[in-house]
Design an enzyme around this catalytic site. Structure first.
Site, PDB file in Angstrom:
ATOM      1  N   ASP A 148      52.177 -35.040  36.252  1.00  0.00           N
ATOM      2  CA  ASP A 148      51.969 -36.700  36.293  1.00  0.00           C
ATOM      3  C   ASP A 148      50.545 -36.744  36.168  1.00  0.00           C
ATOM      4  O   ASP A 148      49.877 -35.938  36.253  1.00  0.00           O
ATOM      5  CB  ASP A 148      52.414 -37.094  37.450  1.00  0.00           C
ATOM      6  CG  ASP A 148      52.705 -38.667  37.372  1.00  0.00           C
ATOM      7  OD1 ASP A 148      52.911 -39.239  36.267  1.00  0.00           O
ATOM      8  OD2 ASP A 148      52.517 -39.443  38.377  1.00  0.00           O
ATOM      9  N   ASP A 195      48.696 -40.604  36.608  1.00  0.00           N
ATOM     10  CA  ASP A 195      48.409 -41.540  37.534  1.00  0.00           C
ATOM     11  C   ASP A 195      48.589 -41.079  38.904  1.00  0.00           C
ATOM     12  O   ASP A 195      49.829 -40.946  39.392  1.00  0.00           O
ATOM     13  CB  ASP A 195      49.109 -42.912  37.490  1.00  0.00           C
ATOM     14  CG  ASP A 195      48.714 -43.470  35.975  1.00  0.00           C
ATOM     15  OD1 ASP A 195      47.766 -43.098  35.577  1.00  0.00           O
ATOM     16  OD2 ASP A 195      49.544 -44.147  35.548  1.00  0.00           O
ATOM     17  N   ASP A 247      52.943 -37.227  42.279  1.00  0.00           N
ATOM     18  CA  ASP A 247      52.623 -38.006  43.419  1.00  0.00           C
ATOM     19  C   ASP A 247      53.791 -39.011  44.025  1.00  0.00           C
ATOM     20  O   ASP A 247      53.646 -39.368  44.935  1.00  0.00           O
ATOM     21  CB  ASP A 247      51.288 -38.780  43.231  1.00  0.00           C
ATOM     22  CG  ASP A 247      51.580 -39.941  42.308  1.00  0.00           C
ATOM     23  OD1 ASP A 247      52.182 -39.785  41.097  1.00  0.00           O
ATOM     24  OD2 ASP A 247      51.335 -41.050  42.797  1.00  0.00           O
TER      25      ASP A 247
END
Length: 257
Positions: free
Chosen positions: A13, A15, A209
């Site tokens: 990922d 961001d 995250d």
């Protein structure tokens, strides 16, 4: 950790894993250098639909990392591919930024705010009552509701911002219709990522995250899973879910260090 380092393919990922806003996160530079040095197959796969892969490449260059364009794949591209496969030559009313518009144009999907086949929703700063009003009425007339991803919030410098599902919610509430969400954790996007890497799921790892998108996507697609604590999910929120990542790290720099 050696088991993780031995994987051939890495899906990451962006961001909350690679950067927050315009700030590169600690350890990312070392992690990317390691991916190149160890000749790993890697892909930055993001639910964000605002930017094109070229723009993501340029953003990373501004942050001091030279990564070629083919290493980026967005939910906008996944959404465009899904619609082109489902209904070639279709049209759509679009709520989103140019990354989503460009992806749809590139596969021949026409923009239509009168009688579209689909209403497609992604992230945008330009979100208004007019968007909700138009989308609601088009869906009530028969347009099918599609969303780029299920993220309701996302990390930004200084806090958390509303994301795609927050924009879709009023349309779902006013029409009684549920959107089809293309991005993570939908296995469609993950399988495309594996295909782009050219590796089998058993040879790949998902690093993210968020428990509710990244980790569940990795688990359901058969990938090894790593949660990093540099973004949305915390050790406390992990306990709220019935599934677990195999590893929890402070950030991607821990993989190298």
């Amino acid at each position: 950790m050696e088991r993780l380092r031995s994987r051939k393919g890495f899906i990451c990922d962006m961001d909350g894993v690679i950067y927050h806003g315009d700030r590169l996160l600690p350890g990312v530079r070392e992690f990317v250098d390691w991916l190149y040095r160890e000749k790993k197959e890697f892909l930055f796969l993001t639910n964000a639909s605002r930017k094109t892969p070229r723009e993501l490449q340029l953003k990373m260059a501004r942050l001091g990392l030279e990564i070629s364009e083919e290493h980026f794949y967005t939910s906008a591209l996944a959404t465009a591919k899904f619609l082109a496969d489902q209904a070639p030559g279709c049209s759509a009313y679009v709520i989103g930024d140019h990354g989503l518009y460009n992806a749809l144009y590139d596969v021949g999907i026409m923009i239509n705010d009168v009688d579209p086949d689909f209403v497609v929703v992604g992230e945008t700063d330009d979100y208004s009552y007019s968007h909700i009003f138009t989308a609601m009425n088009l869906v009530n007339k028969g347009a099918r509701l599609i969303a780029t991803n299920t993220d309701i919030t996302g990390p930004v410098d200084g806090g958390i911002a509303p994301a795609c599902r927050a924009f879709v919610a009023p349309i779902e509430a006013t029409t009684g219709k549920q959107a089809y969400y293309v991005g993570k954790p939908n296995p469609l996007m993950m399988r495309t990522g594996l295909k782009l890497l050219g590796v089998h799921s058993e040879e790949a790892v998902m690093i993210g995250d968020r428990m509710d998108t990244d980790i569940v996507a990795g688990i359901e697609t058969g990938l090894d899973t790593v949660l990093v604590l540099s973004g949305v999910s915390t050790r406390e929120t992990v306990a709220q879910f019935p599934y677990r990542p195999r590893l929890i790290l402070n950030g991607v720099g821990d993989i190298v260090g």
